[in-house]
Design a protein around this motif. Structure first.
Motif, short mmCIF file in Angstrom:
data_model
loop_
_atom_site.label_atom_id
_atom_site.label_comp_id
_atom_site.label_asym_id
_atom_site.label_seq_id
_atom_site.Cartn_x
_atom_site.Cartn_y
_atom_site.Cartn_z
N TYR B 228 0.86 -1.18 0.00
CA TYR B 228 0.00 0.00 0.00
C TYR B 228 0.90 1.23 0.00
CZ TYR B 228 -3.81 3.17 0.92
OH TYR B 228 -4.72 4.17 0.78
N ALA B 229 0.66 2.15 -0.92
CA ALA B 229 1.42 3.40 -0.99
C ALA B 229 2.94 3.18 -0.95
CB ALA B 229 0.98 4.35 0.12
N GLY B 230 3.41 2.21 -1.73
CA GLY B 230 4.85 2.02 -1.86
C GLY B 230 5.52 1.26 -0.74
N ARG B 231 4.71 0.72 0.19
CA ARG B 231 5.27 -0.03 1.32
C ARG B 231 4.62 -1.40 1.41
NH1 ARG B 231 5.13 4.94 3.72
NH2 ARG B 231 7.18 5.54 4.49
N ILE B 232 5.35 -2.32 2.05
CA ILE B 232 4.71 -3.58 2.40
C ILE B 232 4.01 -3.36 3.73
CG2 ILE B 232 5.09 -5.97 3.07
CD1 ILE B 232 7.20 -6.10 0.91
N VAL B 233 2.70 -3.58 3.76
CA VAL B 233 1.97 -3.33 5.00
C VAL B 233 1.64 -4.62 5.74
CG1 VAL B 233 1.01 -1.12 4.29
CG2 VAL B 233 -0.26 -3.21 3.78
N GLU B 234 1.74 -5.75 5.02
CA GLU B 234 1.49 -7.02 5.71
C GLU B 234 2.21 -8.14 4.98
OE1 GLU B 234 -2.56 -8.09 6.66
OE2 GLU B 234 -1.82 -9.91 7.63
N ARG B 235 2.70 -9.11 5.75
CA ARG B 235 3.37 -10.25 5.16
C ARG B 235 3.05 -11.50 5.98
NH1 ARG B 235 7.85 -12.05 6.49
NH2 ARG B 235 8.64 -10.22 7.58
N GLY B 236 2.85 -12.61 5.31
CA GLY B 236 2.56 -13.85 6.03
C GLY B 236 2.39 -14.99 5.05
N THR B 237 2.08 -16.18 5.58
CA THR B 237 1.80 -17.29 4.67
C THR B 237 0.41 -17.07 4.09
OG1 THR B 237 0.71 -18.67 6.32
CG2 THR B 237 3.10 -18.88 6.15
N VAL B 238 0.15 -17.73 2.97
CA VAL B 238 -1.14 -17.55 2.31
C VAL B 238 -2.29 -17.97 3.25
CG1 VAL B 238 -1.15 -19.79 1.11
CG2 VAL B 238 -2.37 -17.85 0.12
N GLN B 239 -2.06 -19.01 4.03
CA GLN B 239 -3.10 -19.45 4.97
C GLN B 239 -3.36 -18.38 6.02
OE1 GLN B 239 -0.55 -21.41 4.03
NE2 GLN B 239 -1.53 -23.14 2.99
N GLN B 240 -2.28 -17.83 6.56
CA GLN B 240 -2.44 -16.79 7.58
C GLN B 240 -3.23 -15.60 7.06
OE1 GLN B 240 1.69 -16.06 8.40
NE2 GLN B 240 1.77 -17.43 10.17
N ILE B 241 -2.86 -15.12 5.88
CA ILE B 241 -3.49 -13.90 5.35
C ILE B 241 -4.98 -14.13 5.08
CG2 ILE B 241 -3.49 -12.23 3.45
CD1 ILE B 241 -0.88 -11.89 4.75
N PHE B 242 -5.32 -15.26 4.48
CA PHE B 242 -6.72 -15.49 4.14
C PHE B 242 -7.55 -15.86 5.37
CE2 PHE B 242 -7.50 -15.28 -0.46
CZ PHE B 242 -6.21 -15.07 -0.92
N ALA B 243 -6.91 -16.52 6.34
CA ALA B 243 -7.67 -16.91 7.52
C ALA B 243 -7.95 -15.71 8.42
CB ALA B 243 -6.93 -17.99 8.30
N GLY B 244 -7.10 -14.69 8.38
CA GLY B 244 -7.34 -13.53 9.23
C GLY B 244 -6.25 -12.51 9.04
N PRO B 245 -6.50 -11.48 8.23
CA PRO B 245 -5.47 -10.47 7.99
C PRO B 245 -5.14 -9.68 9.24
CG PRO B 245 -7.54 -9.86 6.89
CD PRO B 245 -7.72 -11.24 7.43
N ALA B 246 -3.92 -9.13 9.28
CA ALA B 246 -3.48 -8.37 10.44
C ALA B 246 -3.32 -6.89 10.10
CB ALA B 246 -2.15 -8.94 10.95
N HIS B 247 -3.83 -6.47 8.92
CA HIS B 247 -3.78 -5.06 8.55
C HIS B 247 -5.14 -4.65 7.98
CE1 HIS B 247 -2.68 -1.30 6.62
NE2 HIS B 247 -1.58 -1.31 7.36
N PRO B 248 -5.64 -3.47 8.37
CA PRO B 248 -6.97 -3.05 7.89
C PRO B 248 -7.08 -2.95 6.37
CG PRO B 248 -6.31 -1.72 9.76
CD PRO B 248 -5.12 -2.55 9.40
N TYR B 249 -5.96 -2.63 5.67
CA TYR B 249 -6.07 -2.58 4.20
C TYR B 249 -6.36 -3.97 3.65
CZ TYR B 249 -5.11 -2.49 -0.70
OH TYR B 249 -5.26 -2.68 -2.04
N THR B 250 -5.62 -4.98 4.13
CA THR B 250 -5.85 -6.35 3.67
C THR B 250 -7.28 -6.78 4.00
OG1 THR B 250 -3.58 -6.73 4.41
CG2 THR B 250 -4.79 -8.63 3.58
N GLU B 251 -7.71 -6.38 5.17
CA GLU B 251 -9.08 -6.71 5.61
C GLU B 251 -10.10 -6.16 4.59
OE1 GLU B 251 -9.87 -4.88 9.39
OE2 GLU B 251 -11.74 -5.98 9.70
N GLY B 252 -9.91 -4.88 4.20
CA GLY B 252 -10.81 -4.26 3.24
C GLY B 252 -10.73 -4.91 1.87
#
Ligand SMILES: Nc1ncnc2c1ncn2[C@@H]1O[C@H](COP(=O)(O)OP(=O)(O)OP(=O)(O)O)[C@@H](O)[C@H]1O
Ligand SMILES: Nc1ncnc2c1ncn2[C@@H]1O[C@H](COP(=O)(O)OP(=O)(O)OP(=O)(O)O)[C@@H](O)[C@H]1O
Ligand code: SF4
Ligand code: SF4
Ligand SMILES: [Mg+2]
Ligand SMILES: [Mg+2]
Lengths: 329, 327
Positions: B228-252
């Motif tokens: 987001y805006a030139g930065r990495i805002v969240e990183r994780g395994t594919v399972q982690q990200i889809f099961a429950g994001p840890a950043h509001p942008y990913t959530e949206g």
């Protein structure tokens, strides 16, 4: 405005064959049958989704709908005009009423023009649409509509934009003249899902307010489902099934449609590898030498001898299917 | 083994009112055989990051700082000639704009054969055989005939597949694929992704996959980085990200996804527009659009922080987000 029974665009048996170079110079190698007899009606204010395999003829069809490509035979009728025969004043009127968002956002914008120039151009070609003094204001509005900041973007060149930003400039340009029909060829494929949702919501809102009709070509079956009133499925230059969105998705009748739907990736890594995909056997056949009879027969798990000899027609009706043995609805 | 290591990469372009900060400190790594997917807002710097790795941004006007290492060799400071050899032979790239990347005046067969002859010293006959094989592997019907066609004679999705054939022709160690399947229908898309997976299994090729298609990410990625805006805002395994994001942008982002199994009245979209890269706001760049923003977010830029289970988030309130999104 809800879709009406009023037909805005009537497509009659449209055909486009491209000659191919043969192995021997000056001897024709045959033709690519890119679009091979497509007919449908587009009603005022409705959205017709078009889906089908890569290379099946969707973009060629789109270009013929707006007069960018001459059909080999057949016709596209808009009111009393035939799109490929129109000249002069009639052609200009058609160009205003029927717009296209091209598939390739890179080549469809002139690299030597700024965004301001690109968006003002439709008004220069059709000066009677809007007073000169109000035009800049209008193009700023258009950029705003597609989620781009006019103060930031107006005086930049296309190469200074990301793929998705360019795609939105193409959409703003198509909206400029308030057309009756917009042919959208993969209009949201370069957008992230949130911007995609914004653009899709925008297209829907404009349709409600202005009654514009869309032909919406996309490979993303979820987006097509969301935006379409009716959906047409294309295979190797022909329509094989058309129907209301809900019927086609919930009860596909053509084997190809059902295979296509089964292949949609599910956005959930937990279910990886557990899905029941109908894998199509064999390679897509060449449009130079399509199979006899039903064109899908070389990959169809229900094909019989009849399928090899007799071409199944696409009948009329609400949910027609071109198959000798349609799946139970 | 770590194949590609990007550290604190920054890219700025000159703009009318000061520099346009397209990439603002990206760090990531790709291992052999691994697939890292980069997701993110349109305009967030994904393609520019890829272009910086490939060394195809003109410097100047672009200003590039940080580090890009391929197997322990620093690429950013390498002399032009060596750099070109590496990005030609060890890294393959599928460009987002297939039409601009292919030469319109040569047939596609000629373009693939040329690469094989120049870089691999193949004979004409061998190069032709290999070119046909490659075009066939990306599922273009009648490959033998179609390699004599020019790029404009192909459909959008076919051109994209020709690009993929070209990018894998030299069996690169790392493939950077920028939106490789945007023009492909689901059946061909599945076949092309399977082809790439097969190459990864056989040769250990690493894959940096830039895509908006969450379905593809869910099917093929090992790990995910969200920009987001030139930065990495969240990183994780594919399972982690889809099961429950840890950043509001990913959530949206995940909430905006249309579904094929039902039709919603209106699609959810994150409100507002991304910040102007020439005038990034103070604090968290997402704060103007974030439903969870607090006073702290308006003033302090959240760094990408390591969370338990080897994931990371650049949000002051990542615990709260995780608590709300875990399922
Ligand atoms: N040559 C350039 N000159 C100036 N600005 C540029 C240039 N190339 C890209 N930009 C800007 O840099 C930012 C990042 O662009 P980039 O192409 O990396 O986005 P992206 O994440 O790939 O987006 P998309 O998903 O739409 O392709 C954008 O704001 C874009 O307008
Ligand atoms: N100018 C041309 N000359 C020769 N053949 C062409 C030309 N334009 C398109 N074709 C061929 O016509 C067929 C249909 O192409 P078209 O671009 O309409 O496909 P499409 O359905 O839009 O595919 P995609 O989903 O990949 O964009 C393809 O086999 C293509 O190679
Ligand atoms: S007509 Fe025959 S080959 Fe064609 S789709 Fe129907 S069953 Fe399959
Ligand atoms: S730091 Fe604050 S504004 Fe930024 S994403 Fe987290 S909660 Fe939202
Ligand atoms: Mg197309
Ligand atoms: Mg990009």
């Amino acid at each position: 405005m809800p879709p009406s029974d009023d037909v805005v665009l009537r497509v009659e048996n449209l055909v486009k064959h491209f000659p191919v170079k043969g192995r021997i110079p000056f001897v024709s190698g045959g033709v690519v049958k890119a679009v091979d007899g497509v007919s449908f009606d587009l009603r005022r204010g409705e959205t017709l989704g078009v889906v089908g395999e890569s290379g099946c003829g969707k973009s060629t069809l789109a270009r013929m709908l707006v007069g960018l490509e001459q059909p080999t035979s057949g016709a596209v009728r808009f009111g009393r005009s035939v799109v490929h025969q129109a000249r002069g004043r009639e052609l200009r009127a058609l160009r205003r009423r029927i717009q296209i968002v091209l598939q390739d956002p890179y080549t469809s914008l002139n690299p030597r023009r700024t965004i301001r120039e690109i968006l003002l151009q439709p008004f220069e070609i059709h000066p009677d649409v809007l007073d000169r003094r109000r035009r800049v204001e209008r193009i700023k509005e258009l950029l705003d509509l597609v989620g781009l900041d006019p103060s930031l973007h107006l005086d930049r060149y296309p190469h200074q934009f990301s793929g998705g930003q360019r795609q939105r400039i193409g959409i703003a340009r198509a909206l400029a003249l308030n057309p009756d029909v917009i042919v959208c060829d993969e209009p949201v494929s370069a957008l992230d899902v949130s911007v995609q949702a914004q653009v899709v919501n925008l297209l829907e809102r404009l349709q409600e307010e202005l009654g514009v009709a869309y032909v919406f070509i996309a490979h993303d079956l979820s987006v097509v489902r969301h935006i379409s009133d009716r959906v047409a499925v294309m295979y190797l230059g022909k329509l094989v099934e058309t129907g209301p969105e809900i019927d086609l998705y919930e009860a596909p009748r053509h084997p190809y449609t059902s295979a296509l739907l089964s292949a949609v990736p599910v956005p959930d890594p937990a279910g990886r590898g557990e899905r029941k995909r109908i894998l199509l056997a064999g390679d897509p056949p060449s449009p130079v030498n399509p199979p006899s009879g039903c064109r899908f027969r070389t990959r169809c798990w229900q094909a019989t001898d009849t399928c090899a000899t007799t071409e199944p027609p696409l009948a009329a009706g609400e949910h027609p299917v071109a198959c000798h043995y349609p799946l139970a609805a | 083994m770590t194949l590609l290591e990007i550290a604190d990469l920054r890219v700025a372009f000159p703009g009318p009112s000061g520099p346009v900060n397209a990439v603002n400190g990206v760090s990531l790594g790709v291992d052999s055989g691994q697939t890292l997917a980069i997701l993110g807002e349109s305009g967030s710097g994904k393609s520019v990051t890829a272009q910086a790795v490939m060394g195809i941004l003109d410097v100047p006007p672009a200003t590039i700082t940080g580090s890009v290492r391929l197997r322990d060799r620093e690429l950013l400071t390498l002399p032009r000639k060596q750099r070109d050899r590496i990005s030609g032979e060890e890294i393959g790239m599928v460009f987002q704009d297939a039409m601009a990347a292919l030469n319109p005046v040569f047939t596609v067969g000629h373009q693939i054969m040329e690469v094989l002859r120049v870089r691999r010293g193949m004979s004409k006959a061998d190069a032709r055989r290999r070119a046909i094989e490659l075009v066939d592997r990306v599922r273009i019907p009648a490959a033998k005939d179609r390699i004599r066609d020019y790029p404009h004679q192909f459909s959008g999705g076919m051109r994209q597949r020709i690009m993929i054939a070209l990018a894998i022709s030299l069996e690169p160690d790392l493939l950077i694929a920028d939106e490789p399947t945007t023009a492909l229908d689901v059946t061909v898309q599945a076949q092309v992704m399977e082809l790439l997976a097969e190459i990864q299994r056989d040769s250990g090729m690493g894959l940096l996959l830039i895509t908006h298609d969450l379905g593809v990410v869910a099917e093929v990625a090992d790990d995910v980085a969200v920009m987001y805006a030139g930065r990495i805002v969240e990183r994780g395994t594919v399972q982690q990200i889809f099961a429950g994001p840890a950043h509001p942008y990913t959530e949206g982002l995940l909430a905006s996804m249309p579904r094929v199994d039902r039709r919603d009245e209106q699609l959810y979209a994150i409100p507002g527009a991304p910040p102007n890269p020439a005038r990034l706001p103070a604090g968290c760049p997402f704060h103007l659009r974030c439903p969870r923003a607090t006073d702290e977010c308006l003033v302090t830029l959240p760094p990408l922080q390591a969370l338990p289970a080897d994931r990371a988030s650049a949000c002051h309130h990542h615990e709260e987000v995780l608590g709300a999104t875990q399922r």
